[in-house]
Scaffold this motif. Structure first.
Motif, PDB file in Angstrom:
ATOM      1  N   GLU A  55       0.623  -1.196   0.192  1.00  0.00           N
ATOM      2  CA  GLU A  55      -0.088   0.095  -0.057  1.00  0.00           C
ATOM      3  C   GLU A  55       0.932   1.443  -0.193  1.00  0.00           C
ATOM      4  O   GLU A  55       2.063   1.301   0.395  1.00  0.00           O
ATOM      5  CB  GLU A  55      -0.887   0.017   1.506  1.00  0.00           C
ATOM      6  N   ARG A  56       0.453   2.323  -0.639  1.00  0.00           N
ATOM      7  CA  ARG A  56       0.901   3.548  -0.469  1.00  0.00           C
ATOM      8  C   ARG A  56       0.094   4.497   0.530  1.00  0.00           C
ATOM      9  O   ARG A  56      -1.124   4.612   0.447  1.00  0.00           O
ATOM     10  CB  ARG A  56       0.900   4.426  -1.815  1.00  0.00           C
ATOM     11  N   VAL A  57       0.738   5.123   1.475  1.00  0.00           N
ATOM     12  CA  VAL A  57      -0.423   5.901   2.549  1.00  0.00           C
ATOM     13  C   VAL A  57       0.194   7.257   2.617  1.00  0.00           C
ATOM     14  O   VAL A  57       1.518   7.586   2.925  1.00  0.00           O
ATOM     15  CB  VAL A  57      -0.308   5.121   3.963  1.00  0.00           C
ATOM     16  N   THR A  58      -0.557   8.220   2.464  1.00  0.00           N
ATOM     17  CA  THR A  58       0.067   9.383   2.526  1.00  0.00           C
ATOM     18  C   THR A  58      -0.491   9.978   4.051  1.00  0.00           C
ATOM     19  O   THR A  58      -1.759  10.006   4.251  1.00  0.00           O
ATOM     20  CB  THR A  58      -0.854  10.804   1.343  1.00  0.00           C
ATOM     21  N   TYR A  59       0.488  10.583   4.847  1.00  0.00           N
ATOM     22  CA  TYR A  59       0.136  10.745   6.206  1.00  0.00           C
ATOM     23  C   TYR A  59      -0.905  11.971   6.349  1.00  0.00           C
ATOM     24  O   TYR A  59      -1.880  11.957   7.175  1.00  0.00           O
ATOM     25  CB  TYR A  59       1.476  10.883   7.229  1.00  0.00           C
ATOM     26  N   ASP A  60      -0.408  12.886   5.559  1.00  0.00           N
ATOM     27  CA  ASP A  60      -1.438  14.117   5.644  1.00  0.00           C
ATOM     28  C   ASP A  60      -1.420  14.648   4.207  1.00  0.00           C
ATOM     29  O   ASP A  60      -0.291  15.317   3.745  1.00  0.00           O
ATOM     30  CB  ASP A  60      -0.893  15.254   6.631  1.00  0.00           C
ATOM     31  N   ALA A  61      -2.715  14.531   3.722  1.00  0.00           N
ATOM     32  CA  ALA A  61      -2.824  15.219   2.246  1.00  0.00           C
ATOM     33  C   ALA A  61      -2.827  16.417   2.066  1.00  0.00           C
ATOM     34  O   ALA A  61      -2.635  16.971   0.962  1.00  0.00           O
ATOM     35  CB  ALA A  61      -4.016  14.252   1.726  1.00  0.00           C
ATOM     36  N   ALA A  62      -3.091  17.265   3.294  1.00  0.00           N
ATOM     37  CA  ALA A  62      -3.025  18.698   3.102  1.00  0.00           C
ATOM     38  C   ALA A  62      -1.562  19.329   2.841  1.00  0.00           C
ATOM     39  O   ALA A  62      -1.388  20.452   2.714  1.00  0.00           O
ATOM     40  CB  ALA A  62      -3.790  19.225   4.147  1.00  0.00           C
ATOM     41  N   VAL A  63      -0.542  18.603   3.124  1.00  0.00           N
ATOM     42  CA  VAL A  63       0.754  19.089   3.253  1.00  0.00           C
ATOM     43  C   VAL A  63       1.424  18.285   2.102  1.00  0.00           C
ATOM     44  O   VAL A  63       1.459  17.156   1.851  1.00  0.00           O
ATOM     45  CB  VAL A  63       1.500  18.385   4.529  1.00  0.00           C
ATOM     46  N   VAL A  64       2.302  19.191   1.224  1.00  0.00           N
ATOM     47  CA  VAL A  64       3.199  18.557   0.274  1.00  0.00           C
ATOM     48  C   VAL A  64       4.131  17.674   0.704  1.00  0.00           C
ATOM     49  O   VAL A  64       5.005  18.147   1.595  1.00  0.00           O
ATOM     50  CB  VAL A  64       3.901  20.021  -0.619  1.00  0.00           C
ATOM     51  N   PRO A  65       4.433  16.407   0.342  1.00  0.00           N
ATOM     52  CA  PRO A  65       5.341  15.587   0.712  1.00  0.00           C
ATOM     53  C   PRO A  65       6.761  16.110   0.727  1.00  0.00           C
ATOM     54  O   PRO A  65       7.311  16.621  -0.393  1.00  0.00           O
ATOM     55  CB  PRO A  65       5.147  14.364  -0.030  1.00  0.00           C
ATOM     56  N   THR A  66       7.556  15.926   1.511  1.00  0.00           N
ATOM     57  CA  THR A  66       8.976  16.320   1.700  1.00  0.00           C
ATOM     58  C   THR A  66       9.810  15.128   1.574  1.00  0.00           C
ATOM     59  O   THR A  66      11.056  15.468   1.469  1.00  0.00           O
ATOM     60  CB  THR A  66       9.522  17.330   3.051  1.00  0.00           C
ATOM     61  N   PHE A  67       9.248  14.089   2.083  1.00  0.00           N
ATOM     62  CA  PHE A  67      10.139  12.656   2.141  1.00  0.00           C
ATOM     63  C   PHE A  67       9.191  11.446   2.252  1.00  0.00           C
ATOM     64  O   PHE A  67       8.198  11.439   2.175  1.00  0.00           O
ATOM     65  CB  PHE A  67      11.132  12.743   3.266  1.00  0.00           C
ATOM     66  N   GLU A  68       9.766  10.491   1.606  1.00  0.00           N
ATOM     67  CA  GLU A  68       9.069   9.076   1.437  1.00  0.00           C
ATOM     68  C   GLU A  68       9.897   8.153   2.386  1.00  0.00           C
ATOM     69  O   GLU A  68      11.134   8.139   2.449  1.00  0.00           O
ATOM     70  CB  GLU A  68       9.360   8.738  -0.100  1.00  0.00           C
TER      71      GLU A  68
END
Length: 189
Positions: free
Chosen positions: A118-131
């Motif tokens: 699975e792929r999980v975005t912790y907070d969709a409101a924030v632009v991802p800074t790391f994976e």
């Protein structure tokens, strides 16, 4: 071992409101409590986040049982998801947005190769800074069940295994997305 068959989870694509948030009564104010004991509040917040991350990882494993892993249950070593959550918090602590800027890629390393769960975005409101790529490992030392052993290679072989046992080891791979010198950290635990 902790079996993941009893977990009830909701959609993990975006975690916007995390379960278990502390609510204060009418007489006390959240900020007064934080200012009175800042270290205790930080420890409670970290512990709560750690518990939520562990539940998220267990939920991913639980949802992947039938469709992806083709098994009826997944056995997870008792403190594995908590250890992973603590490592994730440590890796996120130096990031500009902390854990909120994280995108998780969760995989399982099997005898046949690596399966993406699975792929999980912790907070969709924030632009991802790391994976963070989390790789669970199958316990290769576990004995197959008698049923799997008897039917192995026969025309009556089951299409799915009954139980998948995870190893206490795991791998975390961190990739920064915001810097020109973006590097990759690999932690084998």
């Amino acid at each position: 071992m902790v079996a993941t068959s009893t977990l009830k989870t909701k959609n993990s694509e975006c975690i916007t409101e995390l379960p278990g948030q502390t609510r204060f009564g009418k007489d006390s104010d959240f900020w007064d409590a934080c200012l009175a004991e800042p270290q205790r509040s930080a420890d409670l917040c970290e512990e709560r986040t750690c518990r939520q991350l562990a539940q998220m990882f267990e939920g991913v494993l639980s949802r992947a049982k039938r469709p992806t892993l083709h098994c009826s249950s997944v056995l997870v070593p008792e403190r594995l998801t908590r250890r992973i959550a603590r490592q994730v918090l440590r890796l996120a602590s130096g990031e500009p947005c902390g854990l909120r800027g994280c995108v998780f890629y969760i995989h399982l390393e099997l005898d046949e190769g690596v399966k993406r769960l699975e792929r999980v975005t912790y907070d969709a409101a924030v632009v991802p800074t790391f994976e963070l790529t989390l790789v669970f490992k199958q316990d290769g030392a576990a004995w197959p069940s008698l049923r799997d052993f008897l039917f192995l290679g026969s025309c009556f072989a089951p299409k799915s295994r009954r139980v998948l046992r995870l190893s206490p080891g795991f791998r975390l791979i961190k990739k920064k997305l915001y810097s020109s010198s973006a590097g990759t950290e690999v932690e084998e635990c």
